[in-house]
Scaffold this motif. Structure first.
Motif, PDB file in Angstrom:
ATOM      1  N   ARG A 359      -4.531  -3.369  -1.725  1.00  0.00           N
ATOM      2  CA  ARG A 359      -5.414  -4.405  -2.264  1.00  0.00           C
ATOM      3  C   ARG A 359      -6.037  -5.238  -1.148  1.00  0.00           C
ATOM      4  N   SER A 360      -5.221  -5.648  -0.170  1.00  0.00           N
ATOM      5  CA  SER A 360      -5.719  -6.526   0.894  1.00  0.00           C
ATOM      6  C   SER A 360      -6.732  -5.803   1.778  1.00  0.00           C
ATOM      7  N   PHE A 361      -6.345  -4.631   2.271  1.00  0.00           N
ATOM      8  CA  PHE A 361      -7.274  -3.889   3.132  1.00  0.00           C
ATOM      9  C   PHE A 361      -8.483  -3.403   2.341  1.00  0.00           C
ATOM     10  N   GLY A 362      -8.258  -3.001   1.091  1.00  0.00           N
ATOM     11  CA  GLY A 362      -9.374  -2.536   0.262  1.00  0.00           C
ATOM     12  C   GLY A 362     -10.377  -3.647   0.005  1.00  0.00           C
ATOM     13  N   ASP A 363      -9.876  -4.852  -0.322  1.00  0.00           N
ATOM     14  CA  ASP A 363     -10.783  -5.991  -0.539  1.00  0.00           C
ATOM     15  C   ASP A 363     -11.528  -6.337   0.742  1.00  0.00           C
ATOM     16  N   LEU A 364     -10.827  -6.283   1.863  1.00  0.00           N
ATOM     17  CA  LEU A 364     -11.470  -6.592   3.143  1.00  0.00           C
ATOM     18  C   LEU A 364     -12.614  -5.625   3.422  1.00  0.00           C
ATOM     19  N   LEU A 365     -12.353  -4.337   3.213  1.00  0.00           N
ATOM     20  CA  LEU A 365     -13.389  -3.335   3.482  1.00  0.00           C
ATOM     21  C   LEU A 365     -14.541  -3.429   2.493  1.00  0.00           C
ATOM     22  N   ALA A 366     -14.235  -3.760   1.231  1.00  0.00           N
ATOM     23  CA  ALA A 366     -15.277  -3.796   0.204  1.00  0.00           C
ATOM     24  C   ALA A 366     -16.109  -5.068   0.270  1.00  0.00           C
ATOM     25  N   ALA A 415     -12.446   2.003  -3.055  1.00  0.00           N
ATOM     26  CA  ALA A 415     -13.635   2.086  -2.209  1.00  0.00           C
ATOM     27  C   ALA A 415     -13.355   1.412  -0.880  1.00  0.00           C
ATOM     28  N   GLY A 416     -13.824   2.024   0.181  1.00  0.00           N
ATOM     29  CA  GLY A 416     -13.612   1.463   1.504  1.00  0.00           C
ATOM     30  C   GLY A 416     -12.735   2.344   2.364  1.00  0.00           C
ATOM     31  N   PHE A 417     -11.894   3.192   1.736  1.00  0.00           N
ATOM     32  CA  PHE A 417     -11.006   4.070   2.486  1.00  0.00           C
ATOM     33  C   PHE A 417     -11.562   5.491   2.588  1.00  0.00           C
ATOM     34  N   ASP A 418     -12.816   5.677   2.280  1.00  0.00           N
ATOM     35  CA  ASP A 418     -13.431   6.992   2.366  1.00  0.00           C
ATOM     36  C   ASP A 418     -13.956   7.233   3.780  1.00  0.00           C
TER      37      ASP A 418
END
Length: 597
Positions: A359-366, A415-418
Motif C-alpha cells: 500500500r505504501s510503496f504503491g501509493d507513492l508510485l501512483a 499500479a506502479g509496480f509494472d
C-alpha cells in the motif's frame, strides 16, 4: 301655659320621623342623569347617590372581581375583549342608575348632590389611575432593555417578566411583543452561559448563534458577537484536545470540526481579538494532528497527513472562509507525504507487514510518480531482497518465504509496480525463493520432519527445475523415501559380496535380478540415486544360475550407504540395509523373491 301633674291633660305624641332611605329631592330626570354619570365609572357611585347601598356594594364587588379575573387569567381573549366587557359593565350600571333615578321621585329633607361635578371628578380619577397603571409595564420594559443592552440578562429577565406580569394584563401599552422577544433573547443568553460554565462549548455556541439570529445579527447586547467569538475559540480548542486523545478515525472528525470552527470564527467575527488568533491556532492544530511526524512513526504520520489532503473537500465551512487555509494545509501535507510513504514502506517491510508495504510503496508510485522518493522504491526493495538472500540457511530460509513470494507477486499487482525493473526484481526473488525452499527442506530433513522436507524439495524440483539446487533436491527426495522405508516394516538387505577389484577411489556394485518382479534400487550416501533391474521373467529363480540374468552395475564413491531394494509392482515388502562400500572393491549380489503360503 301648660300644666303638668295630677289631673293635667296628657300631651299628644310628636309626629313620626320620615324614613332616611328616600331619594334626594329634585327633578327625577336630573336625578337619573346624575346617577348614570356617577355609575359610568363602574364604581357604583350612582347607587351611593341614590342611597342604594346594597347595589353600590354589589357593583363595586363585580368590578373588582372582573379586574381580578382579568389579571389572574392574563386577560384570555385579549385586552380588546376585556375592555369591551368593562365598557359593557359600566354602561349597564349607568343605564341601571338612570332607571332607578327616574323611578324614585319625591321631596326630601336633604339637598341633591353635586352629581355632575362628582361624576367628572371620579372619571378623572379613574382615568389618571389607569394611565399610571398603564405606564408601569412600559417603565419595566425600558429598564429591562437598558439592562439587556448592558449584557445584564439576569436582571433584564426579571424586568421583562415584570413587564409581562398578569397584573398588567389590562394595560394597552402595545409593547408585549418586544418584552416577550427580549425575555426570550435573555433566556437564550442565560442558557448559553450555563452551558459554557459546564464547558458544553458546542451547545453554548449554538445558543449564542440563535440569540444573534433572533435579532437579525444585531442583538441589543453589542458584546454578544465578542462572546460568541470567545466561545467558538474555546470550542475549537476543546475539539483539538479531544482529538489528541482519540483513535485516528475519531480524531479526524474532531480535527475537521475544529478547523471549521476556527475559520467560521474568523469569518463571522473578523475584527475580533479571537479572530487574530486563528492562524496560530491552525498551525497548532497541524502540530497536534501530525505529532507522529516528529515521533518518526511514519505509517501513523501517513494517515494523519491524509486528513489534511482531504480537508479542502471535507470542510463544511463556507468556501470563502475555509478554502485558503484548507489548500495551504493540504499542500503542506502533500509535500510531506512522499518521504513518509517511503519510510512507512521501509518500516512495514522490516515488520513483515506486506499489505502495508504494498500500500505504501504503491501509493507513492501512483500519487507521486515523479518524486525523488518514487525513484528509490526499486533499490529499496532490492536491498531488502539481497539482505535476505545473503543468509537463507536453516530456519532463516523458512522465514523468508512470505517476503520472497511478496516480491515475486509485485508485477501485475497495484499500479506502479509494472515494468522491466520490477519483473527483474521478481525473477531474482524467485531464484532466492528456490534457495530458501531448498535450505528449509534440508533443515527439515535433518530434523526428521520428512513431510515438510518433501513438500519443499518437491516444490524446488517441480517449480524451479532450472535452479542450481534442483538436482540435489531430487536426491534428497530419494533420501527421504529411503529414510521412510527404513523406519517402516522391511526385510533385511544384507551387504553385497566382494567380487573383485575396482579402480582406485571408486567402488562398483552389480545387482542381479532373479525374481519374478522388476526391481528398483534406491541408495543414498556419498552419492544418491536410483536404478532399475528388469525381471528375467518366468517367475524368476533362486539365483542358482545368475549368469545371463538381468543386472545393473553402479559405480559409486566409497562410503556408507543406505540402500532399499523393492519390487515395482505387487504387494512385496521392501528390503532395507546399510552398506559400507570400500574403495577399490567390486561388489556383486543376486536377488530373488520367495513367497510363503
Amino acid at each position: 301655659m301648660t300644666l303638668y301633674g295630677p289631673g293635667a291633660p296628657v300631651p299628644p305624641f310628636p309626629p313620626a320621623t320620615p324614613p332616611p332611605s328616600a331619594p334626594p329631592p329634585g327633578n327625577s330626570a336630573a336625578r337619573g342623569a346624575a346617577a348614570a354619570a356617577l355609575n359610568i365609572t363602574a364604581l357604583g357611585a350612582g347607587y351611593l347617590y341614590l342611597r342604594r347601598w346594597r347595589r353600590a356594594a354589589a357593583a363595586l364587588g363585580i368590578t373588582l372581581l372582573l379586574v381580578l379575573l382579568a389579571t389572574w387569567l392574563e386577560a384570555p381573549g385579549g385586552r380588546v375583549v376585556w375592555a369591551a366587557v368593562f365598557l359593557l359593565w359600566a354602561a349597564a350600571t349607568a343605564v341601571d342608575g338612570r332607571r332607578l333615578g327616574l323611578a324614585a321621585p319625591g321631596p326630601g329633607p336633604r339637598r341633591p348632590w353635586p352629581a355632575p361635578v362628582a361624576a367628572v371628578a371620579l372619571l378623572a380619577l379613574v382615568a389618571s389611575g389607569y394611565l399610571g397603571y398603564q405606564a408601569l409595564p412600559g417603565q419595566a420594559l425600558e429598564d429591562a432593555e437598558t439592562a439587556h443592552a448592558a449584557g445584564n440578562c439576569a436582571r433584564a429577565s426579571g424586568l421583562y417578566d415584570k413587564a409581562l406580569s398578569a397584573r398588567y394584563a389590562l394595560a394597552f401599552h402595545g409593547r408585549d411583543a418586544a418584552a416577550a422577544k427580549g425575555r426570550n433573547g435573555c433566556g437564550i443568553v442565560l442558557r448559553a452561559e450555563q452551558q459554557a460554565e459546564r464547558e458544553s462549548w458546542a451547545e453554548a455556541v449554538s445558543s449564542y448563534t440563535s440569540y444573534i439570529g433572533l435579532y437579525g445579527g444585531e442583538p441589543p447586547w453589542d458584546g454578544a458577537h465578542a462572546r460568541l467569538a470567545g466561545l467558538r475559540l474555546a470550542h475549537a480548542d476543546s475539539l483539538v484536545e479531544q482529538a489528541s486523545g482519540s483513535a485516528i478515525e475519531a480524531a479526524d472528525n474532531f480535527y475537521l470540526r475544529a478547523f471549521d470552527e476556527y475559520v467560521t470564527l474568523r469569518g463571522e467575527q473578523p475584527g475580533s481579538s479571537e479572530a487574530a488568533e486563528v492562524p496560530g491556532r491552525l498551525d497548532a492544530l497541524w502540530d497536534t494532528a501530525t505529532a507522529s511526524l516528529a515521533a518518526e512513526d511514519h505509517c501513523t504520520a501517513v494517515r494523519e497527513l491524509r486528513f489534511f489532503t482531504r480537508l479542502p473537500e471535507e470542510s463544511g465551512a463556507p468556501e470563502e472562509w475555509a478554502a485558503k487555509d484548507a489548500a495551504r494545509l493540504a499542500d503542506r501535507a502533500g509535500g510531506a507525504l512522499p518521504a513518509e510513504l517511503l519510510a512507512c514502506g521501509k518500516s512495514s517491510y522490516r515488520n513483515a507487514d506486506w499489505d502495508a508495504v504494498e500500500r505504501s510503496f504503491g501509493d507513492l508510485l501512483a500519487e507521486f510518480p515523479d518524486s525523488e522518493q518514487s525513484g528509490k522504491v526499486p533499490g529499496t526493495l532490492e536491498s531488502f531482497r539481497k539482505a535476505t538472500a545473503g543468509d537463507l540457511s536453516g530456519a532463516k530460509g523458512c522465514a523468508a518465504f512470505e517476503e520472497l513470494e511478496f516480491l515475486i507477486g509485485l508485477p501485475g499487482g497495484p499500479a506502479g509496480f509494472d515494468g522491466k525493473t520490477y519483473e527483474e526484481l521478481a525473477g531474482r526473488a524467485e531464484n532466492s525463493l528456490a534457495e530458501a525452499l531448498y535450505q528449509c527442506g534440508s533443515a527439515a530433513f535433518e530434523d526428521g520432519d520428512y513431510d515438510t522436507a518433501e513438500d519443499h524439495m518437491r516444490t524446488v524440483v517441480d517449480e524451479h527445475d532450472t535452479h542450481d539446487r534442483a538436482d540435489h533436491a531430487a536426491d534428497i527426495l530419494i533420501a527421504i523415501e529411503i529414510a521412510r522405508i527404513g523406519e517402516g516394516v522391511t526385510g533385511e538387505l544384507p551387504p553385497p559380496s566382494a567380487a573383485g577389484s575396482a579402480p582406485g577411489g571408486t567402488t562398483t556394485v552389480t545387482i542381479i535380478n532373479d525374481s519374478g518382479e522388476d526391481l528398483e534400487i534406491l541408495y543414498t550416501g556419498p552419492e544418491t540415486g536410483t536404478a532399475s533391474v528388469a525381471s528375467p521373467g518366468g517367475g524368476g529363480g533362486q539365483c542358482l544360475s545368475p549368469s545371463g540374468k538381468p543386472s545393473v552395475t553402479l559405480e559409486l564413491r566409497p562410503g556408507d550407504y543406505s540402500v532399499v531394494a523393492r519390487a515395482t509392482t505387487g504387494n512385496v515388502t521392501p528390503y532395507y540395509g546399510s552398506w559400507n562400500l570400500a574403495s577399490g572393491t567390486a561388489y556383486s549380489d543376486c536377488y530373488y523373491i520367495t513367497f510363503g503360503f
